[in-house]
Design a protein around this motif. Sequence first.
Motif, mmCIF file in Angstrom:
data_model
loop_
_atom_site.group_PDB
_atom_site.id
_atom_site.type_symbol
_atom_site.label_atom_id
_atom_site.label_comp_id
_atom_site.label_asym_id
_atom_site.label_seq_id
_atom_site.Cartn_x
_atom_site.Cartn_y
_atom_site.Cartn_z
ATOM 1 N N UNK B 5 40.895 63.089 30.530
ATOM 2 C CA UNK B 5 40.267 64.032 31.444
ATOM 3 C C UNK B 5 39.537 65.146 30.735
ATOM 4 N N UNK B 6 39.985 65.456 29.547
ATOM 5 C CA UNK B 6 39.387 66.611 28.915
ATOM 6 C C UNK B 6 38.360 66.250 27.849
ATOM 7 N N UNK B 7 38.131 64.984 27.663
ATOM 8 C CA UNK B 7 37.148 64.612 26.658
ATOM 9 C C UNK B 7 35.854 64.156 27.336
ATOM 10 N N UNK B 8 34.781 64.149 26.600
ATOM 11 C CA UNK B 8 33.525 63.662 27.168
ATOM 12 C C UNK B 8 33.598 62.198 27.596
ATOM 13 N N UNK B 9 34.605 61.480 27.110
ATOM 14 C CA UNK B 9 34.722 60.068 27.471
ATOM 15 C C UNK B 9 35.002 59.865 28.953
ATOM 16 N N UNK B 10 35.501 60.907 29.586
ATOM 17 C CA UNK B 10 35.821 60.757 31.010
ATOM 18 C C UNK B 10 34.583 60.429 31.817
ATOM 19 N N UNK B 11 33.424 60.758 31.292
ATOM 20 C CA UNK B 11 32.192 60.489 32.027
ATOM 21 C C UNK B 11 31.793 59.018 31.969
ATOM 22 N N UNK B 12 32.479 58.284 31.138
ATOM 23 C CA UNK B 12 32.044 56.908 30.918
ATOM 24 C C UNK B 12 32.811 55.887 31.738
ATOM 25 N N UNK B 13 33.786 56.332 32.500
ATOM 26 C CA UNK B 13 34.559 55.375 33.277
ATOM 27 C C UNK B 13 33.780 54.933 34.511
ATOM 28 N N UNK B 14 34.077 53.727 34.942
ATOM 29 C CA UNK B 14 33.402 53.188 36.115
ATOM 30 C C UNK B 14 33.758 53.990 37.355
ATOM 31 N N UNK B 15 35.008 54.365 37.465
ATOM 32 C CA UNK B 15 35.443 55.074 38.663
ATOM 33 C C UNK B 15 34.743 56.419 38.787
ATOM 34 N N UNK B 16 34.539 57.084 37.658
ATOM 35 C CA UNK B 16 33.853 58.367 37.690
ATOM 36 C C UNK B 16 32.456 58.190 38.264
ATOM 37 N N UNK B 17 31.801 57.157 37.833
ATOM 38 C CA UNK B 17 30.448 56.906 38.309
ATOM 39 C C UNK B 17 30.442 56.515 39.782
ATOM 40 N N UNK B 40 21.200 69.295 44.140
ATOM 41 C CA UNK B 40 22.397 68.688 44.714
ATOM 42 C C UNK B 40 23.094 67.809 43.689
ATOM 43 N N UNK B 41 22.305 66.999 43.020
ATOM 44 C CA UNK B 41 22.867 66.100 42.020
ATOM 45 C C UNK B 41 23.532 66.893 40.892
ATOM 46 N N UNK B 42 22.882 67.970 40.475
ATOM 47 C CA UNK B 42 23.425 68.776 39.387
ATOM 48 C C UNK B 42 24.691 69.498 39.818
ATOM 49 N N UNK B 43 24.688 70.041 41.018
ATOM 50 C CA UNK B 43 25.854 70.755 41.479
ATOM 51 C C UNK B 43 27.035 69.818 41.641
ATOM 52 N N UNK B 44 26.740 68.625 42.130
ATOM 53 C CA UNK B 44 27.819 67.648 42.267
ATOM 54 C C UNK B 44 28.355 67.259 40.894
ATOM 55 N N UNK B 45 27.466 67.142 39.949
ATOM 56 C CA UNK B 45 27.895 66.824 38.588
ATOM 57 C C UNK B 45 28.809 67.921 38.049
ATOM 58 N N UNK B 46 28.415 69.154 38.334
ATOM 59 C CA UNK B 46 29.207 70.286 37.858
ATOM 60 C C UNK B 46 30.585 70.297 38.513
ATOM 61 N N UNK B 47 30.603 70.010 39.798
ATOM 62 C CA UNK B 47 31.886 69.960 40.501
ATOM 63 C C UNK B 47 32.760 68.863 39.919
ATOM 64 N N UNK B 123 28.144 67.824 28.044
ATOM 65 C CA UNK B 123 27.004 67.864 28.954
ATOM 66 C C UNK B 123 26.165 66.594 28.832
ATOM 67 N N UNK B 124 25.967 66.136 27.619
ATOM 68 C CA UNK B 124 25.186 64.925 27.400
ATOM 69 C C UNK B 124 25.856 63.725 28.048
ATOM 70 N N UNK B 125 27.167 63.613 27.854
ATOM 71 C CA UNK B 125 27.883 62.494 28.460
ATOM 72 C C UNK B 125 27.774 62.554 29.987
ATOM 73 N N UNK B 126 27.861 63.768 30.521
ATOM 74 C CA UNK B 126 27.751 63.928 31.970
ATOM 75 C C UNK B 126 26.360 63.534 32.467
ATOM 76 N N UNK B 127 25.353 63.953 31.745
ATOM 77 C CA UNK B 127 23.982 63.628 32.124
ATOM 78 C C UNK B 127 23.760 62.117 32.117
ATOM 79 N N UNK B 128 24.304 61.458 31.104
ATOM 80 C CA UNK B 128 24.150 60.007 31.040
ATOM 81 C C UNK B 128 24.774 59.352 32.258
ATOM 82 N N UNK B 129 25.925 59.836 32.647
ATOM 83 C CA UNK B 129 26.575 59.297 33.839
ATOM 84 C C UNK B 129 25.716 59.564 35.067
ATOM 85 N N UNK B 130 25.166 60.751 35.128
ATOM 86 C CA UNK B 130 24.332 61.115 36.265
ATOM 87 C C UNK B 130 23.136 60.164 36.386
#
Lengths: 113, 160
Positions: B5-17, B40-47, B123-130
């Motif tokens: 949960x606390x690493x950038x890897x959390x953005x790479x899971x299928x469920x997260x996406x 909207x997309x950015x705010x949701x990403x932040x949430x 942030x980069x990992x999150x953006x990739x997921x987005x």
Amino acid sequence: MSGRRVSRQSSSSGGGGGGSSGSSSSSRITDDEMINLISKLQQLLPEIPTSNTRTNRRTNHAKASASKVLQETCNYIKNLHREVDDLSDRLSQLLSTIDADSTEAAIIRSLIE
Amino acid sequence: MSTLESTPDRWKTVSQQQIYSMKLIQVLRRTDRHFTVRETADRLLAVSSGGRTRWSRAILSNRLSLNMMNNRRRRRHKKVRVSGEIRMKKKEAFDRKTRVLGELVPGCRKLSFSRLIDEAEDYIAALEMQVRAMSAVAGVLAGAGAGSLPADSDKLGCNN
């Protein structure tokens, strides 16, 4: 704010600024620390040509390759921003042309298949 | 203590996406939004970030739509005349690029170098997921418009 130097190279290994305390003042980072951090960044990026150190001047070279990695990172983030922008435009278009019922139906179909 | 949960890897899971995609569609379908799709997309990403990162908190702390805020941004270009030392020039290039990076990651202008790198990594990992998620959503909605069934199953969560 703009003139503040974020990093300053220091030959002493005083443990550097660490940064985890959340202070916004300029921090001293050691060469080792910087190399570690830059390698961290390098792992994020798709393809970075890593420069092998050939000179004795670790500091200069570390800064040079660090600059390159920083540059690539900035470019990559800008690209990602642009992709998100394009996708946002596309979604706006799509949303305006289809009605809510179709959206719902499509979602459900894509989930249950 | 580095759980997923606390690493950038959390953005790479299928469920997260998947979760992000679903929520995004949910919010975008509403007609009473006053944020653009991008916002909207950015705010949701932040949430989705869970409040642990500075970039996410910075995005959410902007209550106003960016359309109103764009005028405020000024660029300050400072020209510095320096000696001819190579070392000094390299240091300046480094500082300059560091500053640019700090401007690209929300809320990270004044961070120390090491913290900036940490934030950028997440942030980069999150953006990739987005990007992956929004592409999938676009695919689903495009399928809706055309009236055809989507070819792939589990489209919203597919990651290649």
